[in-house]
Motif scaffolding. Structure first.
Motif, PDB file in Angstrom:
ATOM      1  N   THR A  32       0.825  -1.209   0.000  1.00 18.10           N
ATOM      2  CA  THR A  32       0.000   0.000   0.000  1.00 18.10           C
ATOM      3  C   THR A  32       0.856   1.254   0.000  1.00 18.10           C
ATOM      4  OG1 THR A  32      -1.725  -1.178   1.225  1.00 18.10           O
ATOM      5  CG2 THR A  32      -1.858   1.215   1.193  1.00 18.10           C
TER       6      THR A  32
ATOM      7  N   THR B 144      -7.986   4.633  -0.916  1.00 15.53           N
ATOM      8  CA  THR B 144      -7.272   4.713   0.371  1.00 15.53           C
ATOM      9  C   THR B 144      -6.132   5.731   0.339  1.00 15.53           C
ATOM     10  OG1 THR B 144      -7.894   2.561   1.278  1.00 15.53           O
ATOM     11  CG2 THR B 144      -5.722   3.392   1.883  1.00 15.53           C
TER      12      THR B 144
ATOM     13  N   ILE C 249      -3.827   3.765   8.272  1.00 16.99           N
ATOM     14  CA  ILE C 249      -4.952   3.261   7.479  1.00 16.99           C
ATOM     15  C   ILE C 249      -5.465   1.961   8.082  1.00 16.99           C
ATOM     16  CG2 ILE C 249      -4.485   4.433   5.306  1.00 16.99           C
ATOM     17  CD1 ILE C 249      -2.826   2.036   4.432  1.00 16.99           C
TER      18      ILE C 249
ATOM     19  N   GLY D 224      -7.945   5.464   5.774  1.00 16.12           N
ATOM     20  CA  GLY D 224      -8.066   4.942   4.425  1.00 16.12           C
ATOM     21  C   GLY D 224      -9.527   4.698   4.094  1.00 16.12           C
ATOM     22  N   PHE D 225      -9.776   3.684   3.233  1.00 15.46           N
ATOM     23  CA  PHE D 225     -11.170   3.347   2.946  1.00 15.46           C
ATOM     24  C   PHE D 225     -11.881   2.944   4.232  1.00 15.46           C
ATOM     25  CE2 PHE D 225     -14.645   0.585   1.761  1.00 15.46           C
ATOM     26  CZ  PHE D 225     -15.313   1.393   0.861  1.00 15.46           C
TER      27      PHE D 225
END
Length: 423
Positions: free
Chosen positions: A17, A371, A116, A146-147
């Motif tokens: 990520t 994200t 995140i 993040g998401f």
């Protein structure tokens, strides 16, 4: 904060990520004039390779971006890194194992810290242990950027702002769309989920310590729907969403009640499924996953053969370029409440809610596009809007930290769009 610090340092930049976060910072650096940033991790060679790849993908010249060496096995290196940053973007998970040292180092080094994480135990434990220390240091520790869980958090903030009266409850409906190759996530997310489920029993004790007193019960309780139902809003089958959104939003609503002395909003999230076969598959996978996470052999099998046990949803090496490019999501929020503001902001009216507002959030692929967008824009808010954040620092969920900021406007300008649906 010291003026000779980098505005942003991305820790774990060579992780799966982390590399996407590097690319996102590279893209927005030009529009944020004067932004200074660096990347950090264990190995110089890997860091330089990340910059080379990000340069090719973004078309930006990144040869001059500084590289800092820091390792979670060396506390002194972590503190030294934090002393060179205004905001740390921590991309190193599972946070259960690697996150606390980073939080401690950020507080000691005087840097704000965003992660995140979708791990409720970690997030709530950090608030319990470090909120006062972060306030003393004047830094912000903000998890779930993040998401998980900025769309959910800022969706609740958005409908609350759009609502002409007082919101009582919000339901969210998440639809995740894929292209011809389907969906996939890297195994790092699976590892976090496995350990979270395996230790789910920690949550009750932890939450009792964090919030010794319960929120006052509402006369108009938002009732949880059945395990499978057809939503009149999205017109499809829905099941419980088992991610961290509900627990994160709850913490923001506790802040709203306990600190701001305002009525908390009840929140329940759901996951949308396209057909009965998808519903059956989701339920079967959920049951199998929870059973396997309950014993050590099952956990080991999930981690050793992730693609096999998740039908390719989690795989080593993560999604393909096409899977990322073809992915997208939308969330529908249904807010119910009263048409007029309450004279007493903590009141619980006798009258039933009489007003409904619907809103939507839409954006690109959740794990490696949305994200990074959410994380980077949140970092910029911390850098530029300290006067709109909770006073004096501390440990917060995103909704509590960003409810008075321009984060929604920033996300709207970066492909994560918020819209009210007119009746």
């Amino acid at each position: 904060m010291a003026t000779d610090r980098y505005d942003i340092v991305i820790f774990g930049a060579s992780g799966f990520t982390g590399q996407f976060v590097v690319e996102e910072v590279a893209r927005i650096a030009d529009e944020e004039r004067g932004l200074t940033w660096a990347i950090a991790g264990r190995a110089m060679g890997k860091m330089q390779k990340v910059l080379e790849q990000a340069s090719k993908k973004t078309g930006k010249e990144l040869d001059s971006i500084p590289v800092l060496i820091a390792d979670t096995t060396s506390e002194s290196s972590m503190v030294e890194m934090c002393k060179q940053a205004k905001v740390i973007l921590n991309c190193v998970g599972p946070y259960r194992f690697h996150g606390e040292m980073m939080v401690k180092a950020a507080i000691e080094g005087g840097a704000s810290h965003l992660d995140i994480s979708g791990e409720p135990q970690f997030l709530e434990n950090m608030q319990l242990k470090y909120h006062n220390r972060a306030k003393e240091s004047g830094v912000y520790i903000i998890g779930a950027c993040g998401f998980d869980s900025i769309p959910a958090e800022m969706g609740v903030v958005f409908v609350n702002k759009q609502f002409t009266g007082e919101v009582n409850s919000v339901e969210s409906y998440l639809e995740i769309m894929a292209g011809p190759e389907g969906l996939a996530l890297n195994t790092g997310t699976l590892e976090s989920a496995v350990h979270g489920v395996a230790h789910v029993g920690e949550i009750k004790t932890l939450r009792r310590s964090l919030f010794p007193e319960r929120l006052p019960p509402s006369k108009h309780k938002l009732l949880k729907r059945g395990p499978v139902f057809t939503s009149e809003v999205v017109g499809k089958y829905c099941v419980d969403f088992l991610g961290s959104d509900k627990s994160v939003v709850y913490r923001s609503q506790r802040y709203k009640h306990d600190v701001r002395k305002q009525r908390p909003i009840q929140f329940i999230p759901y996951l949308v499924r396209n057909g009965i076969a998808s519903v059956i598959g989701t339920i079967f996978f959920g049951l199998m996953f929870f059973i396997m996470c309950s014993f050590r052999l099952g956990q080991n099998l999930l981690m050793k053969y992730p693609s096999f046990f998740t039908a390719g949803f989690f795989k080593k090496g993560g999604p393909t370029k096409s899977q990322i490019e073809d992915g997208s999501f939308k969330m529908t929020f249904v807010a119910k409440g009263w048409s007029k503001k309450l004279e007493d902001p903590l009141a619980d009216p006798e009258e039933k809610p009489d007003t409904v507002l619907t809103a939507k959030i839409a954006g690109p692929e959740i794990g490696y596009v949305t994200t990074p967008i959410c994380m980077v824009q949140a970092a910029l808010v911390v850098l530029k809007e300290a006067d709109k954040l909770p006073q004096d620092g501390g440990v917060y969920p995103p909704g509590a930290a960003f409810m008075d900021t321009t984060l929604i406007e920033r996300l709207n300008n970066h492909n994560v769009t918020f819209t009210e649906v007119k009746a």
